[in-house]
Design an enzyme around this catalytic site. Structure first.
Site, PDB file in Angstrom:
ATOM      1  N   ASN A 298       0.859  -1.189   0.000  1.00 43.63           N
ATOM      2  CA  ASN A 298       0.000   0.000   0.000  1.00 43.63           C
ATOM      3  C   ASN A 298       0.895   1.239   0.000  1.00 43.63           C
ATOM      4  O   ASN A 298       1.509   1.553   1.019  1.00 43.63           O
ATOM      5  CB  ASN A 298      -0.891  -0.039   1.259  1.00 43.63           C
ATOM      6  CG  ASN A 298      -1.703   1.230   1.436  1.00 43.63           C
ATOM      7  OD1 ASN A 298      -1.814   2.042   0.513  1.00 43.63           O
ATOM      8  ND2 ASN A 298      -2.277   1.401   2.621  1.00 43.63           N
TER       9      ASN A 298
ATOM     10  N   LYS B 138       0.044   4.354  -0.275  1.00 48.02           N
ATOM     11  CA  LYS B 138      -0.579   5.557   0.304  1.00 48.02           C
ATOM     12  C   LYS B 138      -0.327   6.756  -0.627  1.00 48.02           C
ATOM     13  O   LYS B 138      -0.342   6.579  -1.834  1.00 48.02           O
ATOM     14  CB  LYS B 138      -0.066   5.785   1.724  1.00 48.02           C
ATOM     15  CG  LYS B 138      -0.143   4.495   2.549  1.00 48.02           C
ATOM     16  CD  LYS B 138       0.102   4.667   3.998  1.00 48.02           C
ATOM     17  CE  LYS B 138      -0.020   3.304   4.681  1.00 48.02           C
ATOM     18  NZ  LYS B 138       0.071   3.370   6.114  1.00 48.02           N
TER      19      LYS B 138
ATOM     20  N   HIS C 248      -9.394   1.167   5.028  1.00 46.73           N
ATOM     21  CA  HIS C 248      -8.075   1.303   5.664  1.00 46.73           C
ATOM     22  C   HIS C 248      -8.197   2.257   6.860  1.00 46.73           C
ATOM     23  O   HIS C 248      -8.969   3.220   6.823  1.00 46.73           O
ATOM     24  CB  HIS C 248      -7.063   1.846   4.654  1.00 46.73           C
ATOM     25  CG  HIS C 248      -5.674   1.843   5.189  1.00 46.73           C
ATOM     26  ND1 HIS C 248      -5.200   2.849   6.008  1.00 46.73           N
ATOM     27  CD2 HIS C 248      -4.676   0.937   5.093  1.00 46.73           C
ATOM     28  CE1 HIS C 248      -3.965   2.565   6.362  1.00 46.73           C
ATOM     29  NE2 HIS C 248      -3.615   1.406   5.823  1.00 46.73           N
TER      30      HIS C 248
ATOM     31  N   GLU D 283      -6.548   4.656   7.895  1.00 44.53           N
ATOM     32  CA  GLU D 283      -6.382   6.094   7.619  1.00 44.53           C
ATOM     33  C   GLU D 283      -7.642   6.685   6.996  1.00 44.53           C
ATOM     34  O   GLU D 283      -7.955   7.853   7.209  1.00 44.53           O
ATOM     35  CB  GLU D 283      -5.144   6.313   6.733  1.00 44.53           C
ATOM     36  CG  GLU D 283      -3.860   6.154   7.541  1.00 44.53           C
ATOM     37  CD  GLU D 283      -2.691   5.537   6.799  1.00 44.53           C
ATOM     38  OE1 GLU D 283      -2.675   5.563   5.556  1.00 44.53           O
ATOM     39  OE2 GLU D 283      -1.779   5.006   7.469  1.00 44.53           O
TER      40      GLU D 283
ATOM     41  N   GLU E 224      -5.247  -5.016  10.689  1.00 42.55           N
ATOM     42  CA  GLU E 224      -4.166  -4.055  10.904  1.00 42.55           C
ATOM     43  C   GLU E 224      -4.418  -3.305  12.201  1.00 42.55           C
ATOM     44  O   GLU E 224      -5.215  -2.355  12.231  1.00 42.55           O
ATOM     45  CB  GLU E 224      -4.130  -3.045   9.757  1.00 42.55           C
ATOM     46  CG  GLU E 224      -3.867  -3.652   8.400  1.00 42.55           C
ATOM     47  CD  GLU E 224      -3.348  -2.603   7.427  1.00 42.55           C
ATOM     48  OE1 GLU E 224      -2.192  -2.709   7.021  1.00 42.55           O
ATOM     49  OE2 GLU E 224      -4.082  -1.667   7.110  1.00 42.55           O
TER      50      GLU E 224
ATOM     51  N   GLY F  16       2.670   2.218  10.702  1.00 43.90           N
ATOM     52  CA  GLY F  16       3.619   3.324  10.541  1.00 43.90           C
ATOM     53  C   GLY F  16       4.346   3.713  11.812  1.00 43.90           C
ATOM     54  O   GLY F  16       4.981   4.762  11.869  1.00 43.90           O
TER      55      GLY F  16
ATOM     56  N   SER G  60       3.558  -2.108  10.278  1.00 47.41           N
ATOM     57  CA  SER G  60       5.016  -2.139  10.424  1.00 47.41           C
ATOM     58  C   SER G  60       5.650  -3.480  10.048  1.00 47.41           C
ATOM     59  O   SER G  60       6.600  -3.927  10.693  1.00 47.41           O
ATOM     60  CB  SER G  60       5.420  -1.741  11.850  1.00 47.41           C
ATOM     61  OG  SER G  60       5.042  -0.404  12.099  1.00 47.41           O
TER      62      SER G  60
HETATM   63  P1  PGA Z   1       3.017   0.274   7.533  1.00 46.65           P
HETATM   64  O1  PGA Z   1       1.538   0.495   6.917  1.00 46.65           O
HETATM   65  O2  PGA Z   1       3.527  -1.025   6.959  1.00 46.65           O
HETATM   66  O3  PGA Z   1       3.812   1.450   7.075  1.00 46.65           O
HETATM   67  O4  PGA Z   1       2.852   0.203   9.009  1.00 46.65           O
HETATM   68  C1  PGA Z   1       0.654  -0.566   6.776  1.00 46.65           C
HETATM   69  C2  PGA Z   1      -0.654  -0.093   6.214  1.00 46.65           C
HETATM   70  O5  PGA Z   1      -1.084   1.019   6.547  1.00 46.65           O
HETATM   71  O6  PGA Z   1      -1.312  -0.796   5.438  1.00 46.65           O
END
Ligand code: PGA
Length: 260
Positions: free
Chosen positions: A12, A14, A98, A100, A172, A178, A218
């Site tokens: 992903n 983003k 997601h 976010e 997640e 992140g 992460s």
């Molecule tokens: P990250 O993001 O691997 O940077 O933690 C995962 C995601 O948001 O799908």
């Protein structure tokens, strides 16, 4: 080792990577050889859909997805993109829900259900994202949050899509996205087992045992192996570590070794 549902690795991006960077990423990936049972996906920003789908045709089993699409075909929805627009660029899968999108854009599980229903009707594949916040985990509400996200985000009519693999899930934990803090393999496997049980209770054995449930938060080349070895983890949804082609290649190699 045996992974009955195969493995799926999803990157992903983003709001990252220009068109030139997208091109470079796929050029670096050109050494990639994929094997049976391993499916790779990249979710670039919409501005890179066309380049990515064109460049991905070289690779067997590499798919390009959208990070977010609207639940209407077209209309007065400023700033939104529809499934039909994505389809025009060769995109036929999408993330929904997601964290976010939930946190910054007020997306609820009921909105997710509308999006999934529309996308499935347009023959899209969907990766539905769920997960608890740190506060919810600390208050021992993880199981309850996942239950609600599954109850409200998935409609009864989705059972066939789950059985056919047209609809998959990504767990997640929001506190791991992140932040560099991954869930331990025990925490991740416990949540995945719970999600599979919730699917079983609601949609039956067939749907529960066939649905891929990816872990996200992460994930990096060095913590991936232990996670993918868990019985109920069928892949990973990766943000940061999917942006760099060489780190993404390492992730794919590790996944291939697990399947070998
Ligand atoms: P990250 O993001 O691997 O940077 O933690 C995962 C995601 O948001 O799908």
């Amino acid at each position: 080792m045996k992974k009955p549902r195969g493995l799926r690795i999803s990157g992903n991006w983003k709001m990252n990577h220009s068109q030139a960077e997208t091109r470079k990423f796929f050029e670096t990936l050109s050494a990639l050889k994929l094997q049976n049972g391993l499916r790779i996906e990249i979710y670039p920003p919409a501005t890179s859909w066309k380049i990515a789908t064109e460049m991905a045709t070289k690779f067997h089993a590499l798919r390009i997805g959208a990070q977010n699409l609207h639940f209407e075909k077209s209309g007065a929805f400023t700033g939104e993109l529809s499934a039909l627009m994505a389809q025009e660029c060769g995109v036929s899968l999408s993330l929904v829900g997601h964290s976010e999108r939930r946190t910054y854009f007020g997306e609820t599980s009921s909105i997710c259900a509308k999006k999934i229903a529309f996308l499935l009707s347009q023959k899209f594949e969907v990766l539905y994202c769920i997960g608890e916040t740190l506060d919810e985990r600390e208050k021992n509400k993880t199981a309850l949050v996942l239950k609600h996200q599954i109850e409200d985000g998935l409609l009864d009519g989705f059972s066939e899509a789950l059985e056919k693999g047209q609809l998959a899930l990504a767990y997640e934990p929001v506190w791991a996205i992140g932040t560099g803090k991954t869930a331990t393999t025990e925490q991740a496997e416990e949540a995945h087992k719970n999600v599979r049980q919730l699917l079983w209770d609601r949609f039956g054995m067939e749907a529960a045992s066939r649905t891929q449930i990816l872990y996200g938060g992460s994930v990096k080349p060095d913590n991936l192996e232990a996670l993918l070895k868990c019985a109920n983890i069928d892949g990973a949804l990766i943000g940061g570590a999917s942006l760099d082609a060489s780190s993404f290649l390492k992730i794919i190699q590790t996944s291939a070794q697990i399947l070998a």
